[in-house]
Design a protein around this motif. Sequence first.
Motif, mmCIF file in Angstrom:
data_model
loop_
_atom_site.group_PDB
_atom_site.id
_atom_site.type_symbol
_atom_site.label_atom_id
_atom_site.label_comp_id
_atom_site.label_asym_id
_atom_site.label_seq_id
_atom_site.Cartn_x
_atom_site.Cartn_y
_atom_site.Cartn_z
ATOM 1 N N ALA A 121 0.912 -1.227 0.107
ATOM 2 C CA ALA A 121 0.165 0.191 0.023
ATOM 3 C C ALA A 121 0.702 1.295 -0.060
ATOM 4 C CB ALA A 121 -0.968 -0.082 1.284
ATOM 5 N N MET A 122 0.286 2.569 -0.308
ATOM 6 C CA MET A 122 0.791 3.617 -0.074
ATOM 7 C C MET A 122 0.523 3.948 1.575
ATOM 8 S SD MET A 122 2.647 6.185 -1.363
ATOM 9 C CE MET A 122 2.200 6.761 -2.876
ATOM 10 N N TYR A 123 1.524 4.241 2.215
ATOM 11 C CA TYR A 123 1.461 4.816 3.637
ATOM 12 C C TYR A 123 1.942 6.063 3.901
ATOM 13 C CZ TYR A 123 1.093 -0.200 4.925
ATOM 14 O OH TYR A 123 0.553 -1.395 5.227
ATOM 15 N N PHE A 124 0.900 6.870 4.489
ATOM 16 C CA PHE A 124 1.099 8.450 4.493
ATOM 17 C C PHE A 124 1.221 8.839 6.008
ATOM 18 C CE2 PHE A 124 0.451 9.722 0.429
ATOM 19 C CZ PHE A 124 -0.829 8.951 -0.056
ATOM 20 N N CYS A 125 2.137 9.466 6.423
ATOM 21 C CA CYS A 125 2.353 10.179 7.764
ATOM 22 C C CYS A 125 1.870 11.489 7.636
ATOM 23 C CB CYS A 125 3.927 10.230 8.239
ATOM 24 S SG CYS A 125 4.003 11.061 9.603
ATOM 25 N N ALA A 126 1.056 11.925 9.082
ATOM 26 C CA ALA A 126 0.530 13.062 9.006
ATOM 27 C C ALA A 126 0.839 13.603 10.442
ATOM 28 C CB ALA A 126 -0.922 13.125 8.513
ATOM 29 N N SER A 127 0.786 15.083 10.572
ATOM 30 C CA SER A 127 0.825 15.490 11.753
ATOM 31 C C SER A 127 0.070 16.937 11.926
ATOM 32 C CB SER A 127 2.607 15.936 12.112
ATOM 33 O OG SER A 127 2.853 17.082 11.186
ATOM 34 N N SER A 128 -0.406 17.325 13.198
ATOM 35 C CA SER A 128 -1.132 18.466 13.536
ATOM 36 C C SER A 128 -0.732 19.040 14.637
ATOM 37 C CB SER A 128 -2.661 17.963 13.295
ATOM 38 O OG SER A 128 -2.777 17.231 14.456
ATOM 39 N N ALA A 129 -1.166 20.284 14.779
ATOM 40 C CA ALA A 129 -0.777 21.075 15.956
ATOM 41 C C ALA A 129 -1.816 20.865 17.147
ATOM 42 C CB ALA A 129 -0.702 22.612 15.844
ATOM 43 N N LEU A 130 -1.623 21.247 18.157
ATOM 44 C CA LEU A 130 -2.514 21.041 19.272
ATOM 45 C C LEU A 130 -4.104 21.736 19.064
ATOM 46 C CD1 LEU A 130 -2.626 19.817 22.322
ATOM 47 C CD2 LEU A 130 -2.074 21.906 22.955
ATOM 48 N N GLY A 131 -5.093 21.045 19.520
ATOM 49 C CA GLY A 131 -6.272 21.610 19.057
ATOM 50 C C GLY A 131 -7.152 20.880 18.298
ATOM 51 N N ARG A 132 -8.424 20.640 18.288
ATOM 52 C CA ARG A 132 -9.311 20.039 17.505
ATOM 53 C C ARG A 132 -9.760 20.589 16.054
ATOM 54 N NH1 ARG A 132 -14.807 18.663 20.420
ATOM 55 N NH2 ARG A 132 -14.441 20.934 20.967
ATOM 56 N N ASN A 133 -9.160 22.009 16.128
ATOM 57 C CA ASN A 133 -9.556 22.541 14.832
ATOM 58 C C ASN A 133 -8.152 22.628 13.927
ATOM 59 O OD1 ASN A 133 -8.170 24.439 16.229
ATOM 60 N ND2 ASN A 133 -9.529 26.227 15.941
ATOM 61 N N GLN A 134 -7.270 21.999 14.226
ATOM 62 C CA GLN A 134 -5.770 21.966 13.437
ATOM 63 C C GLN A 134 -6.008 20.950 12.375
ATOM 64 O OE1 GLN A 134 -3.631 24.355 13.870
ATOM 65 N NE2 GLN A 134 -5.165 25.441 15.412
ATOM 66 N N PRO A 135 -5.751 21.202 11.222
ATOM 67 C CA PRO A 135 -5.838 20.424 10.314
ATOM 68 C C PRO A 135 -4.465 19.484 10.233
ATOM 69 C CG PRO A 135 -5.258 22.512 9.408
ATOM 70 C CD PRO A 135 -5.438 22.762 10.654
ATOM 71 N N GLN A 136 -4.734 18.312 9.390
ATOM 72 C CA GLN A 136 -3.619 17.416 9.340
ATOM 73 C C GLN A 136 -2.869 17.801 8.248
ATOM 74 O OE1 GLN A 136 -4.930 13.474 9.957
ATOM 75 N NE2 GLN A 136 -6.211 13.892 11.669
#
Lengths: 115, 114
Positions: B88-103
Amino acid sequence: AQSVTQPDIHITVSEGASLELRCNYSYGATPYLFWYVQSPGQGLQLLLKYFSGDTLVQGIKGFEAEFKRSQSSFNLRKPSVHWSDAAEYFCAVGASFGGYNKLIFGAGTRLAVHP
Amino acid sequence: EPEVTQTPSHQVTQMGQEVILRCVPISNHLYFYWYRQILGQKVEFLVSFYNNEISEKSEIFDDQFSVERPDGSNFTLKIRSTKLEDSAMYFCASSALGRNQPQHFGDGTRLSIL
C-alpha cells in the motif's frame, strides 16, 4: 458510525468550465470537514477546511466549499477549471477525540480536464 | 512552508520481513498519524500518537504494527512480519494542538511486498 460518500468516481470537464464535486457525510455531532487533493505520485494537500461559522469557506487554488447541514453535504466548487487541477480529490470528516481529529475519507473523485 | 517528510519514497520487501517507514513531522506539531491507501481504495486511518503513546488505533493496526518516536524529530511505523496485503501507500501526517488544527500529510511511502 462516521462515514463520507463521494458519489462520483470520475468526472471530466473542459478547461475553463465550472466544477462541483459532491461530498456527503454521516456524523453525529458538528463535523469538522476537509477537502484534500492528491496529484499523481504526491501526498495529500489540504485545499480547505470547515470547523464552524461561515458555511462558505475559501481555500487555495481558487476552490471553495459550502457546508449544508440540512443536506449533510460539503461540496467543492471552482468557477473555472485549469488543466493543472486534474488530480484526485478527497473529502474527509474529522472524528474528534480529545484534542485531535481522526480523519475518515471518502473514496475520492478523479478529475480529468480536457483542453 | 514547513512540511512532513517521509522516507523512503518506495520500499520493496520480501514477505515475512520487517520494515520500518520513517517520517519527520512538522517541528512544532504534537499529534502524529499514520494512514494507508491500498491501490484503488480509500485512505484509511491506522493510528494516532500523542505524548509518546498511542491515542487511538484502527482494527487494521494489529500486533504486527508498532509506532515509535525514537527522538525529538522522527516518527516511525514498523511492520514486524510483512504480508502481501500490506502492500500500500503509507502516509504520515501531523497536526498542531487543538481539534480545529488540520492534518498535514507527507508524500507517502509506497510499500511493495513480494
